[in-house]
Design an enzyme around this catalytic site. Structure first.
Site, PDB file in Angstrom:
ATOM      1  N   GLY A  11       4.715  -3.118  -8.720  1.00  0.00           N
ATOM      2  CA  GLY A  11       4.195  -2.920  -7.332  1.00  0.00           C
ATOM      3  C   GLY A  11       5.205  -3.704  -6.248  1.00  0.00           C
ATOM      4  O   GLY A  11       6.167  -4.235  -6.578  1.00  0.00           O
ATOM      5  N   TYR A  12       4.629  -3.577  -5.038  1.00  0.00           N
ATOM      6  CA  TYR A  12       5.357  -3.965  -3.902  1.00  0.00           C
ATOM      7  C   TYR A  12       5.605  -5.570  -4.097  1.00  0.00           C
ATOM      8  O   TYR A  12       6.468  -5.828  -4.046  1.00  0.00           O
ATOM      9  CB  TYR A  12       4.523  -3.542  -2.711  1.00  0.00           C
ATOM     10  CG  TYR A  12       5.097  -3.950  -1.324  1.00  0.00           C
ATOM     11  CD1 TYR A  12       6.343  -3.813  -1.148  1.00  0.00           C
ATOM     12  CD2 TYR A  12       4.265  -4.349  -0.304  1.00  0.00           C
ATOM     13  CE1 TYR A  12       7.177  -4.207   0.135  1.00  0.00           C
ATOM     14  CE2 TYR A  12       4.957  -4.480   1.032  1.00  0.00           C
ATOM     15  CZ  TYR A  12       6.263  -4.597   1.092  1.00  0.00           C
ATOM     16  OH  TYR A  12       6.824  -4.817   2.355  1.00  0.00           O
ATOM     17  N   ILE A  13       4.196  -6.267  -3.906  1.00  0.00           N
ATOM     18  CA  ILE A  13       4.860  -7.899  -3.731  1.00  0.00           C
ATOM     19  C   ILE A  13       5.385  -8.325  -5.095  1.00  0.00           C
ATOM     20  O   ILE A  13       5.960  -9.209  -5.362  1.00  0.00           O
ATOM     21  CB  ILE A  13       3.325  -8.216  -3.337  1.00  0.00           C
ATOM     22  CG1 ILE A  13       2.886  -7.931  -2.099  1.00  0.00           C
ATOM     23  CG2 ILE A  13       3.911 -10.074  -3.078  1.00  0.00           C
ATOM     24  CD1 ILE A  13       1.577  -8.355  -1.347  1.00  0.00           C
ATOM     25  N   LEU A  60      -5.092  -3.382 -17.916  1.00  0.00           N
ATOM     26  CA  LEU A  60      -5.635  -4.340 -17.930  1.00  0.00           C
ATOM     27  C   LEU A  60      -7.168  -4.332 -18.337  1.00  0.00           C
ATOM     28  O   LEU A  60      -7.701  -5.163 -18.722  1.00  0.00           O
ATOM     29  CB  LEU A  60      -5.440  -5.382 -16.919  1.00  0.00           C
ATOM     30  CG  LEU A  60      -4.057  -5.861 -16.629  1.00  0.00           C
ATOM     31  CD1 LEU A  60      -3.815  -6.922 -15.362  1.00  0.00           C
ATOM     32  CD2 LEU A  60      -3.473  -6.870 -17.842  1.00  0.00           C
ATOM     33  N   SER A 126      -6.384 -11.966  -0.206  1.00  0.00           N
ATOM     34  CA  SER A 126      -6.102 -11.294   0.884  1.00  0.00           C
ATOM     35  C   SER A 126      -6.753 -11.894   2.472  1.00  0.00           C
ATOM     36  O   SER A 126      -8.056 -12.278   2.196  1.00  0.00           O
ATOM     37  CB  SER A 126      -6.602  -9.883   0.828  1.00  0.00           C
ATOM     38  OG  SER A 126      -6.604  -9.286   2.129  1.00  0.00           O
ATOM     39  N   TYR A 151     -13.054  -2.948  -1.114  1.00  0.00           N
ATOM     40  CA  TYR A 151     -11.628  -3.634  -1.535  1.00  0.00           C
ATOM     41  C   TYR A 151     -11.820  -5.121  -1.263  1.00  0.00           C
ATOM     42  O   TYR A 151     -11.313  -5.990  -2.121  1.00  0.00           O
ATOM     43  CB  TYR A 151     -10.606  -2.895  -0.924  1.00  0.00           C
ATOM     44  CG  TYR A 151      -9.333  -3.965  -0.704  1.00  0.00           C
ATOM     45  CD1 TYR A 151      -8.529  -4.161  -1.772  1.00  0.00           C
ATOM     46  CD2 TYR A 151      -8.970  -4.374   0.644  1.00  0.00           C
ATOM     47  CE1 TYR A 151      -7.339  -4.948  -1.615  1.00  0.00           C
ATOM     48  CE2 TYR A 151      -7.942  -5.275   0.523  1.00  0.00           C
ATOM     49  CZ  TYR A 151      -7.023  -5.521  -0.564  1.00  0.00           C
ATOM     50  OH  TYR A 151      -6.127  -6.418  -0.512  1.00  0.00           O
ATOM     51  N   LYS A 155     -11.755  -8.829  -3.572  1.00  0.00           N
ATOM     52  CA  LYS A 155     -10.918 -10.016  -3.327  1.00  0.00           C
ATOM     53  C   LYS A 155     -11.930 -11.129  -3.267  1.00  0.00           C
ATOM     54  O   LYS A 155     -11.913 -12.245  -3.689  1.00  0.00           O
ATOM     55  CB  LYS A 155     -10.130  -9.878  -2.048  1.00  0.00           C
ATOM     56  CG  LYS A 155      -8.931  -8.925  -2.263  1.00  0.00           C
ATOM     57  CD  LYS A 155      -8.093  -9.169  -3.442  1.00  0.00           C
ATOM     58  CE  LYS A 155      -7.107  -8.106  -3.601  1.00  0.00           C
ATOM     59  NZ  LYS A 155      -6.358  -8.448  -4.762  1.00  0.00           N
ATOM     60  N   TYR A 178      -3.178 -13.401   1.411  1.00  0.00           N
ATOM     61  CA  TYR A 178      -1.767 -12.727   2.459  1.00  0.00           C
ATOM     62  C   TYR A 178      -2.366 -12.135   3.417  1.00  0.00           C
ATOM     63  O   TYR A 178      -3.599 -11.512   3.590  1.00  0.00           O
ATOM     64  CB  TYR A 178      -1.424 -11.526   1.510  1.00  0.00           C
ATOM     65  CG  TYR A 178      -0.892 -11.846   0.070  1.00  0.00           C
ATOM     66  CD1 TYR A 178      -0.700 -12.993  -0.602  1.00  0.00           C
ATOM     67  CD2 TYR A 178      -1.213 -10.834  -0.889  1.00  0.00           C
ATOM     68  CE1 TYR A 178      -0.346 -13.339  -2.082  1.00  0.00           C
ATOM     69  CE2 TYR A 178      -0.793 -10.797  -2.189  1.00  0.00           C
ATOM     70  CZ  TYR A 178      -0.545 -12.120  -2.752  1.00  0.00           C
ATOM     71  OH  TYR A 178      -0.380 -12.207  -3.935  1.00  0.00           O
ATOM     72  N   PHE A 179      -1.491 -12.337   4.527  1.00  0.00           N
ATOM     73  CA  PHE A 179      -1.876 -11.607   6.111  1.00  0.00           C
ATOM     74  C   PHE A 179      -1.154 -10.144   5.855  1.00  0.00           C
ATOM     75  O   PHE A 179      -1.508  -9.453   4.536  1.00  0.00           O
ATOM     76  CB  PHE A 179      -1.660 -12.437   7.082  1.00  0.00           C
ATOM     77  CG  PHE A 179      -2.428 -13.481   6.989  1.00  0.00           C
ATOM     78  CD1 PHE A 179      -2.737 -14.507   6.312  1.00  0.00           C
ATOM     79  CD2 PHE A 179      -3.465 -13.332   8.264  1.00  0.00           C
ATOM     80  CE1 PHE A 179      -3.674 -15.288   6.391  1.00  0.00           C
ATOM     81  CE2 PHE A 179      -4.668 -14.228   8.496  1.00  0.00           C
ATOM     82  CZ  PHE A 179      -4.795 -15.296   7.296  1.00  0.00           C
TER      83      PHE A 179
HETATM   84  C1  UD1 Z   1      -6.000  -4.487   5.549  1.00  0.00           C
HETATM   85  C2  UD1 Z   1      -6.398  -5.972   5.212  1.00  0.00           C
HETATM   86  C3  UD1 Z   1      -5.532  -6.517   4.230  1.00  0.00           C
HETATM   87  C4  UD1 Z   1      -5.139  -5.665   3.044  1.00  0.00           C
HETATM   88  C5  UD1 Z   1      -4.677  -4.358   3.596  1.00  0.00           C
HETATM   89  C6  UD1 Z   1      -4.635  -3.330   2.455  1.00  0.00           C
HETATM   90  C7  UD1 Z   1      -7.833  -7.012   7.148  1.00  0.00           C
HETATM   91  C8  UD1 Z   1      -7.601  -7.837   8.375  1.00  0.00           C
HETATM   92  N1  UD1 Z   1      -6.350  -6.530   6.379  1.00  0.00           N
HETATM   93  O1  UD1 Z   1      -4.746  -4.742   6.237  1.00  0.00           O
HETATM   94  O2  UD1 Z   1      -5.846  -7.807   3.802  1.00  0.00           O
HETATM   95  O3  UD1 Z   1      -4.156  -6.333   2.408  1.00  0.00           O
HETATM   96  O4  UD1 Z   1      -5.473  -3.840   4.516  1.00  0.00           O
HETATM   97  O5  UD1 Z   1      -4.143  -2.165   2.782  1.00  0.00           O
HETATM   98  O6  UD1 Z   1      -8.677  -6.595   6.724  1.00  0.00           O
HETATM   99  N2  UD1 Z   1      -2.413   1.181  12.177  1.00  0.00           N
HETATM  100  C9  UD1 Z   1      -2.291   1.897  13.167  1.00  0.00           C
HETATM  101  N3  UD1 Z   1      -1.833   3.258  12.590  1.00  0.00           N
HETATM  102  C10 UD1 Z   1      -1.692   3.561  11.391  1.00  0.00           C
HETATM  103  C11 UD1 Z   1      -1.724   2.464  10.537  1.00  0.00           C
HETATM  104  C12 UD1 Z   1      -2.359   1.343  10.918  1.00  0.00           C
HETATM  105  O7  UD1 Z   1      -2.499   1.943  14.373  1.00  0.00           O
HETATM  106  O8  UD1 Z   1      -1.250   4.820  11.138  1.00  0.00           O
HETATM  107  C13 UD1 Z   1      -2.934  -0.157  12.601  1.00  0.00           C
HETATM  108  C14 UD1 Z   1      -4.521  -0.690  12.069  1.00  0.00           C
HETATM  109  O9  UD1 Z   1      -5.572  -0.122  12.912  1.00  0.00           O
HETATM  110  C15 UD1 Z   1      -4.407  -2.136  12.264  1.00  0.00           C
HETATM  111  C16 UD1 Z   1      -2.713  -2.546  12.155  1.00  0.00           C
HETATM  112  O10 UD1 Z   1      -2.179  -1.113  12.050  1.00  0.00           O
HETATM  113  O11 UD1 Z   1      -4.648  -2.706  13.317  1.00  0.00           O
HETATM  114  C17 UD1 Z   1      -2.491  -2.798  10.714  1.00  0.00           C
HETATM  115  O12 UD1 Z   1      -2.974  -2.035   9.647  1.00  0.00           O
HETATM  116  P1  UD1 Z   1      -2.578  -1.797   8.114  1.00  0.00           P
HETATM  117  O13 UD1 Z   1      -1.114  -1.985   7.981  1.00  0.00           O
HETATM  118  O14 UD1 Z   1      -3.510  -0.937   7.602  1.00  0.00           O
HETATM  119  O15 UD1 Z   1      -3.178  -3.357   7.499  1.00  0.00           O
HETATM  120  P2  UD1 Z   1      -4.676  -4.095   7.848  1.00  0.00           P
HETATM  121  O16 UD1 Z   1      -5.677  -2.981   7.926  1.00  0.00           O
HETATM  122  O17 UD1 Z   1      -4.617  -4.992   8.634  1.00  0.00           O
END
Ligand code: UD1
Length: 351
Positions: A11-13, A60, A126, A151, A155, A178-179
């Site tokens: 996978g990715y990470i 697993l 996460s 999901y 976690k 992870y962020f």
């Molecule tokens: C979330 C979880 C993260 C998890 C991940 C798995 C939180 C804070 N984060 O990440 O822990 O590992 O999901 O997928 O709960 N966006 C757009 N347009 C798009 C796609 C995304 O505007 O087409 C915006 C989203 O609204 C968000 C930001 O981009 O504000 C990041 O989104 P994304 O990359 O999906 O990650 P998270 O939702 O932050």
């Protein structure tokens, strides 16, 4: 040379972490059922490292097959457990599938850890465990709020399971929260391979820029942030990967303060969706075709890491800027256009 089992290593990470472990002198075995990853990733890891990694194509959730990996490798000293489903939206639609897959796999693995007395265990957690926090900047002590998705609950529950497990074993555990991991390895031989239409921001940006998607939506511009779009802490995947090596070294050297420690892995900088798009446009020279859409259900408004603990205790020092993250993500997307073998996992089908 300590032997580390990486679950979800295609996978990715996981793939970036295998490269980093090998570069730091560890021996790696991998288990990945390739249900959501492409087995060709192992060949690309080999190209980068010059090492052939054994992948056990095992689910697993199948205890007997998992146990057999440990019988064949009784010298495994550490486990880094990435293998899990991770699509937030899908988890809302199919909660049982998420609880079953993410929790059974963890429990089976821990039964083996107990049986074979594996000393070190690193869990992929996460920032989703913080839910919608009261403060934008979270430390490891920030109280956990209800998760926004099944999901997220998997976690939180994974962390709780490990918190109880440590009381009955000598295994030393680290939970890495992870962020938002983004970007690709500087060699551009491995990167993110989203399954189906990308849900995450950076692959949505790069796939739109290259024309795989006609346009993308920014989910909301009326949030209480500096430009109205959500704020996140994007962190380069290679920086995240290196933190796993540091975590294993930390356990190996017995520098941990308790038998279950938690670390935030983010840069400590909040970046809004619109700022991320600007950074992409700057490095690529491509004008992105996007429009403002409605808010996405379940999104938290703003979250970024206080990463002092990982810096101080693990010696972690993430350096990659948002522009560099976008640059590697863009080069990776350009590479995917050339190389059909890397395209999304051939085995995957939505259940
Ligand atoms: C979330 C979880 C993260 C998890 C991940 C798995 C939180 C804070 N984060 O990440 O822990 O590992 O999901 O997928 O709960 N966006 C757009 N347009 C798009 C796609 C995304 O505007 O087409 C915006 C989203 O609204 C968000 C930001 O981009 O504000 C990041 O989104 P994304 O990359 O999906 O990650 P998270 O939702 O932050």
């Amino acid at each position: 040379m300590a032997k580390i089992l990486v679950t979800g290593g295609c996978g990715y990470i996981g793939s970036h972490t295998i490269v980093d472990l090998i570069e730091n002198g560890f021996e790696v075995v991998c288990v990945d059922n390739n249900s959501r990853s492409n087995p060709i990733v192992m060949e690309n890891i080999q190209q980068i490292t010059g090492k052939t990694i054994k992948n056990y194509k095992v689910d697993l959730c199948n205890f007997d097959e998992t146990f057999a990996i440990f019988q064949e490798n009784p010298d495994i000293q550490g486990i880094i457990h990435f293998a899990a489903y991770k699509a937030v939206g899908e988890s809302v639609e199919k909660p049982l599938m998420y609880f079953e897959n993410n929790l059974y796999s963890l429990i089976n693995l821990l039964k083996c850890v107990q049986e074979f007395s594996v000393p070190w265990f690193v869990f992929s957690s996460s920032c989703t465990v913080y839910g919608n926090p009261d403060e934008m900047m979270v430390t490891e002590e920030t109280p956990l709020k209800p998760a926004a998705s099944p999901y997220g609950y998997t976690k939180q529950m994974g962390e709780d399971i490990l918190g109880e497990f440590r009381k009955v074993t000598n295994t030393q555990t680290i939970l890495l929260r992870y962020f938002n991991p983004v970007g690709a390895h500087p060699s551009i031989k491995i990167g993110e391979l989203p399954v189906g239409k990308p849900q995450n921001l950076v692959p949505a940006i790069t796939q739109t820029a290259i024309g795989k998607l006609p346009m993308m939506k920014v989910f909301g511009d009326d949030y209480p942030t500096r430009d109205g779009s959500c704020l996140r802490d994007y962190i380069h995947v290679s920086d995240i990967a290196h933190a796993h090596t540091l975590a294993i070294q930390y356990l190996k050297e017995a520098r941990n303060e308790s038998s279950c420690e938690v670390f935030n892995l983010g840069t400590g900088n909040g970046v809004t969706v619109l700022e991320a798009i600007q950074a992409f446009e700057k490095i690529s020279g491509v004008k992105l075709n996007y429009e403002i859409g409605p808010r996405r259900p379940g999104d938290v408004v703003a979250i970024y890491a206080n990463n002092d603990k990982a810096r101080q205790r693990l010696g972690w020092n993430p350096k990659t800027t948002i522009e560099e993250m976008m640059e590697t993500a863009w080069k990776w997307e350009l590479k995917l256009k050339e190389d059909a073998s890397l395209h999304e996992n051939p085995n995957f089908q939505m259940n």
